[in-house]
Each structure stands twice: as C-alpha cells, then as structure tokens.
Design an enzyme around this catalytic site. Structure first.
Site, PDB file in Angstrom:
ATOM      1  N   LYS A  22      -4.471 -61.952  19.725  1.00  0.00           N
ATOM      2  CA  LYS A  22      -4.926 -63.258  19.192  1.00  0.00           C
ATOM      3  C   LYS A  22      -4.650 -63.314  17.694  1.00  0.00           C
ATOM      4  CE  LYS A  22      -9.464 -63.860  18.097  1.00  0.00           C
ATOM      5  NZ  LYS A  22      -9.732 -64.350  16.733  1.00  0.00           N
ATOM      6  N   ASN A  23      -5.015 -62.255  16.977  1.00  0.00           N
ATOM      7  CA  ASN A  23      -4.970 -62.305  15.509  1.00  0.00           C
ATOM      8  C   ASN A  23      -3.579 -62.104  14.933  1.00  0.00           C
ATOM      9  OD1 ASN A  23      -7.621 -62.903  15.620  1.00  0.00           O
ATOM     10  ND2 ASN A  23      -8.361 -60.909  14.945  1.00  0.00           N
ATOM     11  N   CYS A 116     -18.991 -69.461   9.712  1.00  0.00           N
ATOM     12  CA  CYS A 116     -19.099 -69.346  11.180  1.00  0.00           C
ATOM     13  C   CYS A 116     -20.266 -68.411  11.450  1.00  0.00           C
ATOM     14  CB  CYS A 116     -17.803 -68.791  11.739  1.00  0.00           C
ATOM     15  SG  CYS A 116     -17.604 -67.095  11.311  1.00  0.00           S
ATOM     16  N   ARG A 121     -17.687 -66.759   4.968  1.00  0.00           N
ATOM     17  CA  ARG A 121     -16.214 -66.748   5.073  1.00  0.00           C
ATOM     18  C   ARG A 121     -15.558 -67.755   4.129  1.00  0.00           C
ATOM     19  NH1 ARG A 121     -14.657 -65.875  11.255  1.00  0.00           N
ATOM     20  NH2 ARG A 121     -12.798 -64.924  10.339  1.00  0.00           N
ATOM     21  N   ASP A 304     -14.163 -55.881  13.899  1.00  0.00           N
ATOM     22  CA  ASP A 304     -14.180 -56.615  15.174  1.00  0.00           C
ATOM     23  C   ASP A 304     -14.632 -55.745  16.337  1.00  0.00           C
ATOM     24  OD1 ASP A 304     -11.277 -58.686  14.423  1.00  0.00           O
ATOM     25  OD2 ASP A 304     -13.359 -58.748  13.761  1.00  0.00           O
ATOM     26  N   ARG A 396     -12.725 -67.808  23.610  1.00  0.00           N
ATOM     27  CA  ARG A 396     -11.832 -68.050  22.471  1.00  0.00           C
ATOM     28  C   ARG A 396     -10.856 -66.893  22.267  1.00  0.00           C
ATOM     29  NH1 ARG A 396     -14.720 -68.780  17.084  1.00  0.00           N
ATOM     30  NH2 ARG A 396     -12.558 -68.382  16.531  1.00  0.00           N
TER      31      ARG A 396
HETATM   32  C1  EPZ Z   1      -9.421 -61.918  10.083  1.00  0.00           C
HETATM   33  O1  EPZ Z   1     -10.351 -62.863   9.572  1.00  0.00           O
HETATM   34  C2  EPZ Z   1      -9.626 -61.895  11.586  1.00  0.00           C
HETATM   35  N1  EPZ Z   1      -9.349 -63.217  12.139  1.00  0.00           N
HETATM   36  C3  EPZ Z   1     -11.068 -61.502  11.907  1.00  0.00           C
HETATM   37  O2  EPZ Z   1     -11.198 -61.419  13.324  1.00  0.00           O
HETATM   38  C4  EPZ Z   1     -11.335 -60.124  11.311  1.00  0.00           C
HETATM   39  O3  EPZ Z   1     -12.689 -59.775  11.532  1.00  0.00           O
HETATM   40  C5  EPZ Z   1     -11.051 -60.156   9.799  1.00  0.00           C
HETATM   41  O4  EPZ Z   1      -9.692 -60.603   9.570  1.00  0.00           O
HETATM   42  C6  EPZ Z   1     -11.210 -58.790   9.151  1.00  0.00           C
HETATM   43  O5  EPZ Z   1     -10.380 -57.873   9.779  1.00  0.00           O
HETATM   44  C7  EPZ Z   1      -8.067 -63.582  12.343  1.00  0.00           C
HETATM   45  O6  EPZ Z   1      -7.141 -62.848  12.060  1.00  0.00           O
HETATM   46  C8  EPZ Z   1      -7.852 -64.939  12.952  1.00  0.00           C
HETATM   47  P1  EPZ Z   1     -10.804 -61.622   5.801  1.00  0.00           P
HETATM   48  P2  EPZ Z   1     -10.265 -63.326   8.009  1.00  0.00           P
HETATM   49  O7  EPZ Z   1     -10.225 -62.716   4.994  1.00  0.00           O
HETATM   50  O8  EPZ Z   1      -8.845 -63.424   7.602  1.00  0.00           O
HETATM   51  C9  EPZ Z   1     -14.246 -62.250   2.611  1.00  0.00           C
HETATM   52  C10 EPZ Z   1     -12.133 -61.869  15.430  1.00  0.00           C
HETATM   53  O9  EPZ Z   1     -13.211 -61.531  15.936  1.00  0.00           O
HETATM   54  N2  EPZ Z   1     -13.346 -63.258   2.014  1.00  0.00           N
HETATM   55  O10 EPZ Z   1     -10.159 -60.279   5.794  1.00  0.00           O
HETATM   56  O11 EPZ Z   1     -11.119 -64.518   7.841  1.00  0.00           O
HETATM   57  C11 EPZ Z   1     -14.804 -62.743   3.952  1.00  0.00           C
HETATM   58  O12 EPZ Z   1     -15.927 -63.564   3.726  1.00  0.00           O
HETATM   59  C12 EPZ Z   1     -12.095 -62.330  13.988  1.00  0.00           C
HETATM   60  O13 EPZ Z   1     -11.028 -61.848  16.023  1.00  0.00           O
HETATM   61  C13 EPZ Z   1     -13.707 -63.833   0.796  1.00  0.00           C
HETATM   62  O14 EPZ Z   1     -14.753 -63.529   0.218  1.00  0.00           O
HETATM   63  O15 EPZ Z   1     -10.949 -62.073   7.319  1.00  0.00           O
HETATM   64  C14 EPZ Z   1     -15.164 -61.458   4.660  1.00  0.00           C
HETATM   65  O16 EPZ Z   1     -16.440 -61.025   4.216  1.00  0.00           O
HETATM   66  C15 EPZ Z   1     -13.476 -62.374  13.350  1.00  0.00           C
HETATM   67  N3  EPZ Z   1     -12.895 -64.778   0.255  1.00  0.00           N
HETATM   68  C16 EPZ Z   1     -14.078 -60.485   4.161  1.00  0.00           C
HETATM   69  O17 EPZ Z   1     -13.514 -61.076   2.980  1.00  0.00           O
HETATM   70  C17 EPZ Z   1     -11.722 -65.154   0.850  1.00  0.00           C
HETATM   71  O18 EPZ Z   1     -10.994 -66.021   0.283  1.00  0.00           O
HETATM   72  C18 EPZ Z   1     -12.955 -60.252   5.160  1.00  0.00           C
HETATM   73  O19 EPZ Z   1     -12.367 -61.503   5.405  1.00  0.00           O
HETATM   74  C19 EPZ Z   1     -11.368 -64.566   2.088  1.00  0.00           C
HETATM   75  C20 EPZ Z   1     -12.193 -63.606   2.651  1.00  0.00           C
END
Ligand code: EPZ
Length: 417
Positions: A22-23, A116, A121, A304, A396
């Site tokens: 998915k990711n 979410c 996020r 995850d 999802r």
């Molecule tokens: C991706 O989300 C994945 N989703 C998530 O999988 C996964 O948990 C996550 O990466 C971490 O590995 C997809 O790929 C579609 P991040 P993403 O930006 O990109 C903070 C699942 O279950 N952050 O690495 O949103 C954020 O709040 C999903 O399949 C900021 O502060 O993750 C979080 O605490 C859930 N500012 C941390 O970084 C930003 O601009 C990691 O977020 C962006 C992120």
C-alpha cells in the site's frame, strides 16, 4: 458499518501470498502524474486507499484502466490541479499528490489533510521544503495554494526523516531545474520503490533508501511499466497472526530483509523463523516469551507493526514494554485489548503489557488501520466469538484480509451491521 466475526482459538497453518505494498503504491500512483504518458502498474493492492488515489487521478483528468492485477494510467490529459477536499480528508496521504502536480504543472491547490486517529500528522516539513524549492505557498481557510514559475533544485535538510515529505520532495523535483539534495531523508523501502519506478520512466534519482538522496532534474519522462514491491507491513501482520495462534505458516512473495527487526523480535519471543529468498516460514512455540519494542524510523522497528505486536504481547509469558517514538497517539487499540482482559498500563510513550494466559472474546472497536488489525489477531487467539467493529479502517490497508486468514484456517467472516 461492517464488522468481522471471529471464532478464535484455532492455530493458523498453511501458505499465504502477500499483496503489493500500500505504502509504495500510493506515491507511485501519484508519480504517474509526472510523465504525461502511460504507466502500467502491476501488483497494486485493490484496497480503499489505492481506490481513492485512482479516483483523484480520474478527477484530475487521467484515464485509468484496470484489468486484473494491472492498472494502466494515462496522465496525458490532466486538466485540473486541485485535489478535491473531501478526498483529501478521507486520506491524508493524498498530500503527496501535491508534489507530483506541482512537479509537472508548477501549481497545485489542496486542503490541509487533517490529523487522523494516530496523531496530528502536520505537513510543515513538506511545506518548508516546497518553499526552499521556490514554490509560493498561500494558505487561507484550510486551503493551500502552491505556485511558481519554475522549480529550482535546492539542498534540503529534514528535521525529521519524514516518509511523506521525502516522497513529496522527490515528486516535486524530478522535472525541476538543477540538482536537489535531501539530507536526513527517510530510508523506508517504499521510497526506494518510488525512485526505481521514477528512474525507469527517465528520472535521475540517486541514493533512495539511504539518508542522502540526490535528484537531478530532467526535461522529459517516458512511458513505463512497473511492478510494486510486496507489502512488508502485511507480511509482519500475518507472521504475528501465526505467532499469536501458536501456528505454523509460510509467507510467499515477500522481501525478508524489509522486516528484519520484526523477524528478530519474533525469534526473541520464541518463534522459529526460516528464510528463503522470497518466502518466510514461521513456527510458533506453545507459549511466547515477553519482549521489549521501541519504534524507530527505518531500518528500526516499524511503527506500523507496533499495534500488531501489541496484540501478540498481550498473551506472552512475562511483562513486555513498547515505546512508540513516531506517532503521539497510536495506543488507542490497547484500551480495546484491555476489554478483552489484557493487562496494560500506559505511561506517556511507554506501554507496559503483563501477559495473561488467554484473552476473552468480546465486542471491540477498530480505532485505526493497524489498531484494527491488532484486534483481529487478538480475536483469532481468544477462545469464543469476538466481534471487531468499524472494519472500514482495516479494509483501507489489507487486501482480501479475511479470505487470506480463512485459507490459513481462521474462522472469520464479514457481518454487515
Ligand atoms: C507514512 O506516513 C506511512 N503512510 C505510515 O503508514 C507510516 O506509519 C509512516 O510513514 C512512518 O513510517 C504512507 O506511506 C501512506 P511521516 P507519513 O511523515 O508519511 C511527523 C500505515 O499504517 N511529521 O514519516 O505521514 C508526523 O506527525 C500508515 O500504513 C511532522 O511533524 O509519516 C509523525 O509523527 C500509518 N511534520 C512523524 O513525523 C511533517 O511535515 C512520521 O511521519 C511530516 C511528518
């Protein structure tokens, strides 16, 4: 609303074929906007999140054809640059489509994706990177309008190795002028898969999968065919389903090195793991041993799989701990496990789980994608009938979830409430 009804207490045995990631699929589908041409994608899982992403492409003017496991996208006729708000709200990861739209058209309008179930996020890292690339950003009443005459490559350092921000910067700079570098980039395998797909269409991306990525802007991109990598989180989920039921299962079509930390933790808990090149065999012990887990960015233990392991730890012998370092609100499923008799205390980022002999079957409520999957695993191990509600969250991210579990001997079916 739909629920899963599960008759638990049965060992899972047999083979399960893991679907495409998915990711990896979501950013790759977004990337198909860039070449103004055809992308033939294989192994994209048919799940809600990919369906939504394809729906947005169609609304932008792409032609999308599906036959079996192949999806053909033609992005030549895109005539809109705005991501519909209702779809942004349904799925926050659509924010990476903004990078692709800006990358090709030098403009994009989208709404704040909103938080979410697992945390606020924010997208501050995405937006500050866009500004460094010379993209003007206007925000009002929840909408973000990005525009520029041209995108000029820049050296970007991420305060946190954000997966989405890393993907968005790559998508926005494949067609930029000059060179862009990303330091402290996320190193998840899905980013490498995205880069492999884009390079196959003619992009020039080096270092994906490491913490330093270099993108040299190119002028033109061509038609491409690409097979998406296997889903490492689905793989970890099924291994844990085998572990929690004392089962004996074999995963096919996986890349074992993508889930090394999870494999080590399952071995620490007493599982026997055998790895061949694209398959993993797991034989669970009669009783699992307690372990300690700390989530970290890749290549550390993946957030995850935190929820999934939380269900497994509930019936281990001894006291386990989890520290969730990535998302600030990813423990909601633990309160549902407590309703099944799990002994859990939460102190800030740490959850302490004292193993019980057996969980008790009851009705529980999915709170998010991976938390919902954790409750299914808990139901598989509890004796009696467990009802997992709000399974839309689970649908999802898992393709044919109940079918695959049934093939392994689980008694699980969907009930329309
Ligand atoms: C991706 O989300 C994945 N989703 C998530 O999988 C996964 O948990 C996550 O990466 C971490 O590995 C997809 O790929 C579609 P991040 P993403 O930006 O990109 C903070 C699942 O279950 N952050 O690495 O949103 C954020 O709040 C999903 O399949 C900021 O502060 O993750 C979080 O605490 C859930 N500012 C941390 O970084 C930003 O601009 C990691 O977020 C962006 C992120």
């Amino acid at each position: 609303m739909q629920s899963y009804v599960i008759e638990g207490g049965r060992k899972l045995e047999g083979e399960v074929y893991i679907s495409g990631s998915k990711n990896a699929s979501l950013p790759i589908i977004a990337g198909s906007i860039l070449n103004g041409n055809i992308s033939k994608l294989y192994n994209v899982p048919n799940i809600h999140d990919t369906q939504i992403t394809l729906k947005i492409l169609k609304l932008l003017g792409c032609k999308v054809k599906k036959n079996g496991k192949k999806i053909e996208i033609n992005s030549k006729y895109i005539n809109k640059k705005e991501i519909p708000e209702d779809l942004m709200r349904q799925m926050r990861s659509t924010v990476i489509m903004a990078g692709a739209i800006i990358g090709r058209f030098k403009e994009a309008t989208f709404s704040y994706p909103g938080g979410c179930e697992i945390g606020a996020r924010p997208i501050d890292l995405h937006l500050s990177a866009f500004k460094k690339l010379g993209i003007n950003i206007e925000e009002n009443s929840g909408f973000i309008r990005c525009s520029c005459d041209k995108i000029v490559g820049a050296n970007i350092n991420l305060d946190f190795p954000s997966v989405g921000a890393t993907e968005n910067i790559i998508l926005a700079t494949v067609l930029a002028e000059g060179i862009t570098t990303i330091s402290n980039a996320a190193m998840e395998p899905e980013i490498e898969d995205l880069a492999n797909y884009l390079n196959k269409m003619g992009a020039k991306i080096e270092g994906a999968g490491t913490n330093f990525i270099k993108i040299t802007g190119v002028k033109k991109l061509k038609e491409v065919s690409y097979k998406v990598m296997p889903d490492r989180i689905e793989a970890g989920t099924f291994l844990c389903a085998g572990a929690i039921t004392g089962g004996n299962i074999e995963l096919k079509e996986v890349i074992p090195e993508h889930i090394t930390p999870a494999l080590h933790k399952l071995q620490e808990a007493g599982c026997n793991i055998e790895i061949e090149n694209r398959s993993i065999k797991l034989q669970a012990p009669k009783k699992l041993k307690a372990i300690d887990i700390k989530t970290m960015p890749y290549p550390g233990f993946p957030t995850d799989l935190q929820s999934i392991f939380g269900a497994v730890l509930a019936t281990c012998k001894g006291t386990s701990t989890i520290v969730e370092n990535i998302f600030e609100n990813r423990y909601k499923y633990l309160y549902e496990l407590q309703r099944m008799g799990a002994k859990i205390t939460i102190e800030g980022k740490m959850a302490v789980i004292k193993g019980v002999r057996k969980l008790s079957a009851t009705s529980v409520n999915s709170t998010d994608l991976r938390g919902g999957a954790a409750l299914v695993l808990a139901g598989l191990s509890a004796k009696g009938t467990t009802k997992v509600e709000n399974i839309e969250y689970i649908l999802r991210g898992y393709e044919k979830f109940e079918e695959k579990l049934q093939k392994l001997g689980a008694r699980i079916y969907i009930k329309n409430n």
